[in-house]
Design a protein around this motif. Structure first.
Motif, PDB file in Angstrom:
ATOM      1  N   GLU A   7      81.012  78.650  -0.945  1.00 26.05           N
ATOM      2  CA  GLU A   7      80.113  78.056   0.043  1.00 26.05           C
ATOM      3  C   GLU A   7      78.674  78.353  -0.340  1.00 26.05           C
ATOM      4  O   GLU A   7      78.403  79.257  -1.111  1.00 26.05           O
ATOM      5  CB  GLU A   7      80.409  78.622   1.433  1.00 26.05           C
ATOM      6  CG  GLU A   7      81.812  78.293   1.904  1.00 26.05           C
ATOM      7  CD  GLU A   7      82.136  78.906   3.251  1.00 26.05           C
ATOM      8  OE1 GLU A   7      81.202  79.355   3.945  1.00 26.05           O
ATOM      9  OE2 GLU A   7      83.313  78.944   3.593  1.00 26.05           O
ATOM     10  N   GLY A   8      77.762  77.582   0.209  1.00 23.22           N
ATOM     11  CA  GLY A   8      76.346  77.782  -0.072  1.00 23.22           C
ATOM     12  C   GLY A   8      75.770  76.609  -0.838  1.00 23.22           C
ATOM     13  O   GLY A   8      76.466  75.646  -1.157  1.00 23.22           O
ATOM     14  N   VAL A   9      74.488  76.696  -1.161  1.00 23.99           N
ATOM     15  CA  VAL A   9      73.807  75.570  -1.801  1.00 23.99           C
ATOM     16  C   VAL A   9      74.048  75.511  -3.301  1.00 23.99           C
ATOM     17  O   VAL A   9      73.943  74.449  -3.896  1.00 23.99           O
ATOM     18  CB  VAL A   9      72.285  75.570  -1.503  1.00 23.99           C
ATOM     19  CG1 VAL A   9      72.028  75.403  -0.027  1.00 23.99           C
ATOM     20  CG2 VAL A   9      71.613  76.806  -2.036  1.00 23.99           C
ATOM     21  N   GLY A  10      74.347  76.614  -3.936  1.00 25.03           N
ATOM     22  CA  GLY A  10      74.559  76.622  -5.388  1.00 25.03           C
ATOM     23  C   GLY A  10      73.248  76.724  -6.144  1.00 25.03           C
ATOM     24  O   GLY A  10      72.155  76.617  -5.574  1.00 25.03           O
ATOM     25  N   GLY A  11      73.364  76.939  -7.449  1.00 22.84           N
ATOM     26  CA  GLY A  11      72.201  77.184  -8.287  1.00 22.84           C
ATOM     27  C   GLY A  11      71.253  76.013  -8.423  1.00 22.84           C
ATOM     28  O   GLY A  11      70.038  76.167  -8.279  1.00 22.84           O
ATOM     29  N   ALA A  12      71.780  74.825  -8.687  1.00 20.09           N
ATOM     30  CA  ALA A  12      70.914  73.665  -8.918  1.00 20.09           C
ATOM     31  C   ALA A  12      70.135  73.299  -7.654  1.00 20.09           C
ATOM     32  O   ALA A  12      68.920  73.096  -7.710  1.00 20.09           O
ATOM     33  CB  ALA A  12      71.742  72.480  -9.394  1.00 20.09           C
ATOM     34  N   ILE A  13      70.815  73.240  -6.531  1.00 18.13           N
ATOM     35  CA  ILE A  13      70.126  72.880  -5.283  1.00 18.13           C
ATOM     36  C   ILE A  13      69.175  73.994  -4.866  1.00 18.13           C
ATOM     37  O   ILE A  13      68.075  73.729  -4.378  1.00 18.13           O
ATOM     38  CB  ILE A  13      71.143  72.550  -4.176  1.00 18.13           C
ATOM     39  CG1 ILE A  13      71.911  71.293  -4.568  1.00 18.13           C
ATOM     40  CG2 ILE A  13      70.464  72.368  -2.832  1.00 18.13           C
ATOM     41  CD1 ILE A  13      73.019  70.905  -3.643  1.00 18.13           C
ATOM     42  N   GLY A  14      69.572  75.253  -5.083  1.00 18.46           N
ATOM     43  CA  GLY A  14      68.678  76.367  -4.776  1.00 18.46           C
ATOM     44  C   GLY A  14      67.397  76.296  -5.586  1.00 18.46           C
ATOM     45  O   GLY A  14      66.307  76.549  -5.069  1.00 18.46           O
ATOM     46  N   LEU A  15      67.527  75.939  -6.861  1.00 19.71           N
ATOM     47  CA  LEU A  15      66.349  75.812  -7.728  1.00 19.71           C
ATOM     48  C   LEU A  15      65.483  74.631  -7.306  1.00 19.71           C
ATOM     49  O   LEU A  15      64.252  74.736  -7.252  1.00 19.71           O
ATOM     50  CB  LEU A  15      66.788  75.669  -9.188  1.00 19.71           C
ATOM     51  CG  LEU A  15      65.687  75.569 -10.227  1.00 19.71           C
ATOM     52  CD1 LEU A  15      64.818  76.827 -10.207  1.00 19.71           C
ATOM     53  CD2 LEU A  15      66.290  75.365 -11.605  1.00 19.71           C
ATOM     54  N   VAL A  16      66.106  73.507  -6.980  1.00 19.92           N
ATOM     55  CA  VAL A  16      65.354  72.326  -6.527  1.00 19.92           C
ATOM     56  C   VAL A  16      64.601  72.647  -5.237  1.00 19.92           C
ATOM     57  O   VAL A  16      63.430  72.275  -5.083  1.00 19.92           O
ATOM     58  CB  VAL A  16      66.298  71.114  -6.356  1.00 19.92           C
ATOM     59  CG1 VAL A  16      65.633  69.979  -5.599  1.00 19.92           C
ATOM     60  CG2 VAL A  16      66.780  70.631  -7.714  1.00 19.92           C
ATOM     61  N   LEU A  17      65.269  73.350  -4.311  1.00 19.96           N
ATOM     62  CA  LEU A  17      64.589  73.743  -3.076  1.00 19.96           C
ATOM     63  C   LEU A  17      63.384  74.627  -3.371  1.00 19.96           C
ATOM     64  O   LEU A  17      62.321  74.474  -2.760  1.00 19.96           O
ATOM     65  CB  LEU A  17      65.554  74.504  -2.157  1.00 19.96           C
ATOM     66  CG  LEU A  17      66.530  73.686  -1.338  1.00 19.96           C
ATOM     67  CD1 LEU A  17      67.507  74.595  -0.619  1.00 19.96           C
ATOM     68  CD2 LEU A  17      65.807  72.796  -0.360  1.00 19.96           C
TER      69      LEU A  17
END
Length: 173
Positions: A94-104
């Protein structure tokens, strides 16, 4: 005129081979059925209710994160946010993950991530029924303390410390 018998369109399925037959355990009255113990690996944790978790993340020194982020002019901070989000996603599913976390982190100029990262760390604890040491409100340290630079340092110490403590409780070194 003579009626012809109707042929079925499909032939009936053959019975399954013997090795597909489910194994049934014979249990006498008063005995409990025996279930195999779940496999546990050193690199994988097990949730209290028995649900296996993914690989355990890496413990990162808070001072190394701070120092490397300053020395690389923020490039290590990008890696840190990617890696921590990705490890939490692989571990818990669960969670946003690395790619989405970096984009955010990039597209919001770091304004959203101080709330998302500690929230996900807190969720790791909550899934195990443990109290959350950090939550989304921990991000207020960054916003309110940005002027004197103490706030972001407190945020990093609290968030990274809680994440490191969680990984250590799962067997990381």
């Amino acid at each position: 005129m003579e009626e012809q018998p109707v042929k079925p369109m499909y032939a009936p399925a053959p019975p399954p081979p013997a090795h597909y037959a489910p194994q049934q355990q014979v249990v006498s009255y008063g005995q409990q059925p025996q279930h195999p113990a779940p496999q546990q690996h050193m690199q994988y944790g097990v949730a209290p209710h028995g649900r296996p978790l993914g690989p355990v993340g890496k413990v990162r020194s808070t001072w190394a994160v701070l120092g490397l982020s300053l020395i690389t002019f923020g490039i290590y901070a990008l890696y840190y946010h990617f890696a921590t989000h990705e490890e939490m996603k692989q571990h818990s599913g669960e969670g946003v993950g690395g790619a989405i976390g970096l984009v955010l982190y990039i597209f919001t100029l770091g304004l959203v991530t101080p709330f998302v990262l500690p929230n996900e760390v807190g969720n790791l604890y909550a899934r195990q029924g443990r109290p959350r040491p950090v939550s989304a409100t921990t991000g207020l340290w960054v916003l309110l303390g940005w002027i004197i630079l103490v706030g972001p340092l407190v945020w990093l110490i609290k968030t990274n410390g809680a994440l490191n403590a969680y990984w250590r409780s799962m067997g990381a070194r």
